[in-house]
Write an enzyme that holds these catalytic residues in place. Sequence first.
Site, PDB file in Angstrom:
ATOM      1  N   GLU A 183      -4.909 -18.209  43.739  1.00  0.00           N
ATOM      2  CA  GLU A 183      -3.755 -17.912  44.593  1.00  0.00           C
ATOM      3  C   GLU A 183      -4.102 -18.272  46.016  1.00  0.00           C
ATOM      4  O   GLU A 183      -5.267 -18.421  46.355  1.00  0.00           O
ATOM      5  CB  GLU A 183      -3.479 -16.393  44.584  1.00  0.00           C
ATOM      6  N   LYS A 195      -4.579 -17.384  49.946  1.00  0.00           N
ATOM      7  CA  LYS A 195      -4.914 -16.193  50.735  1.00  0.00           C
ATOM      8  C   LYS A 195      -4.002 -16.198  51.959  1.00  0.00           C
ATOM      9  O   LYS A 195      -4.198 -16.958  52.899  1.00  0.00           O
ATOM     10  CB  LYS A 195      -6.376 -16.200  51.154  1.00  0.00           C
ATOM     11  N   CYS A 229       7.982 -26.003  92.429  1.00  0.00           N
ATOM     12  CA  CYS A 229       8.474 -26.655  91.224  1.00  0.00           C
ATOM     13  C   CYS A 229       7.985 -28.101  91.197  1.00  0.00           C
ATOM     14  O   CYS A 229       8.181 -28.842  92.164  1.00  0.00           O
ATOM     15  CB  CYS A 229       9.994 -26.621  91.194  1.00  0.00           C
ATOM     16  N   CYS A 287      11.331 -30.374  91.613  1.00  0.00           N
ATOM     17  CA  CYS A 287      12.227 -30.384  92.771  1.00  0.00           C
ATOM     18  C   CYS A 287      11.582 -29.742  94.003  1.00  0.00           C
ATOM     19  O   CYS A 287      12.197 -29.671  95.058  1.00  0.00           O
ATOM     20  CB  CYS A 287      13.537 -29.678  92.441  1.00  0.00           C
ATOM     21  N   CYS A 323      11.721 -21.632  88.495  1.00  0.00           N
ATOM     22  CA  CYS A 323      12.215 -22.410  89.615  1.00  0.00           C
ATOM     23  C   CYS A 323      13.634 -21.894  89.882  1.00  0.00           C
ATOM     24  O   CYS A 323      14.493 -21.974  89.011  1.00  0.00           O
ATOM     25  CB  CYS A 323      12.248 -23.893  89.256  1.00  0.00           C
ATOM     26  N   CYS A 334      17.738 -28.733  90.336  1.00  0.00           N
ATOM     27  CA  CYS A 334      16.454 -29.167  89.792  1.00  0.00           C
ATOM     28  C   CYS A 334      16.753 -30.037  88.563  1.00  0.00           C
ATOM     29  O   CYS A 334      17.391 -29.566  87.616  1.00  0.00           O
ATOM     30  CB  CYS A 334      15.656 -27.916  89.443  1.00  0.00           C
TER      31      CYS A 334
HETATM   32  S1  IVH Z   1      -6.031  -9.469  46.316  1.00  0.00           S
HETATM   33  C1  IVH Z   1      -9.028  -5.862  45.972  1.00  0.00           C
HETATM   34  N1  IVH Z   1      -4.734 -11.645  46.843  1.00  0.00           N
HETATM   35  O1  IVH Z   1      -6.928 -10.382  51.826  1.00  0.00           O
HETATM   36  C2  IVH Z   1      -8.467  -6.832  46.919  1.00  0.00           C
HETATM   37  N2  IVH Z   1      -5.540 -10.345  48.666  1.00  0.00           N
HETATM   38  O2  IVH Z   1      -9.750  -9.568  52.218  1.00  0.00           O
HETATM   39  C3  IVH Z   1      -7.124  -7.174  46.474  1.00  0.00           C
HETATM   40  N3  IVH Z   1      -4.931 -11.248  50.856  1.00  0.00           N
HETATM   41  O3  IVH Z   1      -6.418  -7.001  52.429  1.00  0.00           O
HETATM   42  C4  IVH Z   1      -6.577  -8.192  47.329  1.00  0.00           C
HETATM   43  N4  IVH Z   1      -3.824 -12.989  50.111  1.00  0.00           N
HETATM   44  O4  IVH Z   1      -4.444  -8.482  52.727  1.00  0.00           O
HETATM   45  C5  IVH Z   1      -5.389 -10.584  47.352  1.00  0.00           C
HETATM   46  N5  IVH Z   1      -3.521 -13.585  47.129  1.00  0.00           N
HETATM   47  C6  IVH Z   1      -4.166 -12.532  47.643  1.00  0.00           C
HETATM   48  C7  IVH Z   1      -4.281 -12.323  49.037  1.00  0.00           C
HETATM   49  C8  IVH Z   1      -4.981 -11.217  49.514  1.00  0.00           C
HETATM   50  C9  IVH Z   1      -4.222 -12.330  51.184  1.00  0.00           C
HETATM   51  C10 IVH Z   1      -5.540 -10.319  51.843  1.00  0.00           C
HETATM   52  C11 IVH Z   1      -5.198  -8.881  51.607  1.00  0.00           C
HETATM   53  C12 IVH Z   1      -6.483  -8.130  51.623  1.00  0.00           C
HETATM   54  C13 IVH Z   1      -7.435  -9.115  52.171  1.00  0.00           C
HETATM   55  C14 IVH Z   1      -8.780  -8.883  51.549  1.00  0.00           C
END
Ligand code: IVH
Length: 684
Positions: free
Chosen positions: A113, A115, A406, A409, A424, A430
């Site tokens: 996924e 982040k 400015c 102007c 300005c 201007c």
């Molecule tokens: S799973 C047990 N999935 O990253 C941890 N976290 O460093 C479960 N975050 O506080 C988190 N995208 O705010 C998970 N696809 C994702 C995420 C994600 C961003 C953030 C989340 C968490 C932090 C952990």
Amino acid sequence: MDKSSAAKRIEELTQLLHHYNHMYYVEARQEVSDEEFDRLMKELESLEAGYPDLRRPDSPSQRVGGDITEEFETVRHARPMLSLTNTYSRGELEDWDRRVRKGVGDSFTYVCELKYDGVAISLTYEDGVLRRAVTRGDGVQGDDVTANVKTINSIPLRLKGEGYPENFEIRGEVLMYREPFQKFNQQRLERGEQPFANPRNATAGTLKLQKSSLVAQRPLECFLYSLAGNNLSAQSHYQNLINANAWGFKIPKDIRRCKSLEQVWQFIREYQEGRERLPFDIDGVVVKVDRLSQQEALGYTAKSPRWAIAYKYPAQQGITRLKTISYQVGRTGAVTPVANLEPVQLAGTVVKRASLHNEDIIKQLDVRPGDSVVVEKGGDIIPKIVAVNSHLRDIESPPVQFVQKCPQCHAPLRRNPGEAAHYCPNHNHCPPQIKGKIEHFISRKAMDILSLGEGKVELLYDQNRIRNAADLYDLKEEDLLGLEKTYTDPLKGTSRTVSFKKKTVQNILKGLEQSKTAGFDRVLFALGIRYVGQTVARKLAEHFGSMDQLMEASFQQLTQVNEIGERIAHSVKDFFAHPENKKLVERLKNHGLKMEMETKPQEENKNILKGKRFIASGKLENYSREEIKKEVEKYGGSYVSAVSARLDFFIAGENVGPKKLEKVKEMNVTILNEKEFLEMINEP
Ligand code: IVH
């Protein structure tokens, strides 16, 4: 309508509105027109106002937010909100993969996924209804921000479908998409407020606002990434997310099951290159073991799960040299400092300029021409300077003196107390301000003369044909035919030719003629008075009815209009205090632009509540909330959305809480019962 029919209709409306909302915000499909949606919402609001005890916690009307939350309650998480182990290297990822294999053998699947770079949130649902939203806080306990979170349209207030557990928690990330964030930040700058450094900070700040109706106006989104509970329907993380999607949650499309670390690596590489094309910020990829039983077997350390890891992308930073600082002047006269950099390669593009926002930011960074600086591409399309290597600086180098005059102007600049931006003040002479003003005047939401777009205003200005919006209406075919100029953009190395051929000229003249049918509120907005946006223009136009009335209005009369504060009132007064602006309005009027509202304002005797602010609370005998609002407005008063010291009358219906009445009394607001209100308008 009696109570049981009201209850039935409320339920119908609730289901319909939830459905339309879900289609629009989660599935990106619009099934009804905005008007129809608003109509249904209004119907629901007025039923709820009539029967406050029928208002449910999952009502779609909660999306608009409400009054002040005094303090956020601290809530302990049922399960701690852990963090993730971070890594920046493939080697460490391989080590982690080996540990997973050692723990659960070779038969498993990973889920990759994104982040998300936002703010973590935990949502609790009971019987399919959102009960609580809590921030991560210190991981053990966080703040209850339910009222704020309810305004986020992509979070379901009530689940759809079936099969969801009776009681469960779902976690995710609240964030802002980059483009709406930039617009929002731009508005802050224009209002003289400090911009947020990036979408994450803006999100965190927004979730902690004490007024949820303000939160509702900010562009928050939420992606859900983890389900927790003892009775989840599926055995795998991936399937849980798919199920959650069917219940109405927004689940990101960028998620993939991977059979091997090689496939995981492929995903990581894809998004490292593709992250700029995403509409939101990410700072890496999260890899999770899919099967819940295997997650359990791998378990947790004190801080993080062993079944997941975050691969973080290197920040999009680079080091370069600041050559010079130049200053740009916008339509409103705001002066923005811009850093001109030695070109540097940042995540695939060459960066030559960075925004410095305002004087305070230059001071904070203490950045000086010649400095070695760290530039970062974050939420903004325009990169920013995040640090200065001041130890490498020539000791003789002087601190930056913000321009005093400015750059266009040469008028002395001003900075209003409490505001971050320099202005300005030479608004009418201007060049970039004149051009910007005329461009605003012709824009779609203003006079909508699009045949004058695409550089034509600039050309007309450069050829001395126009100096303000009224000059446009003096233009004749012979003034325009044959004008031509080629503009080159030295930064982009592109050029474009603007030329006025017969057809173009005819379209322009036709567009100008047509614009004379635009309503008074649009003409008012088109003038480009500072802080008078579309909504404010409409309010002022409706309240005063004509330009003459508005121009004569006193400061006090202006602030008595619903939602018009002192800042706007000052700006309007300032604008009309300028003889040149008065003359501009006079000329526009002579050209036939509308200076009056079409529908006549209320008759004299119907204006008995003029300038007075009202709010009603509790159950009224004769009116729904919508009806009392209309009634107040019919007699020239304003109906406000929240209790404040600026209120004049508080109409107390049945069952208004004593605490609320106490608060109102303290503010010196007159309290009326319904009968007294009726007497006031002579309709016992
Ligand atoms: S799973 C047990 N999935 O990253 C941890 N976290 O460093 C479960 N975050 O506080 C988190 N995208 O705010 C998970 N696809 C994702 C995420 C994600 C961003 C953030 C989340 C968490 C932090 C952990």
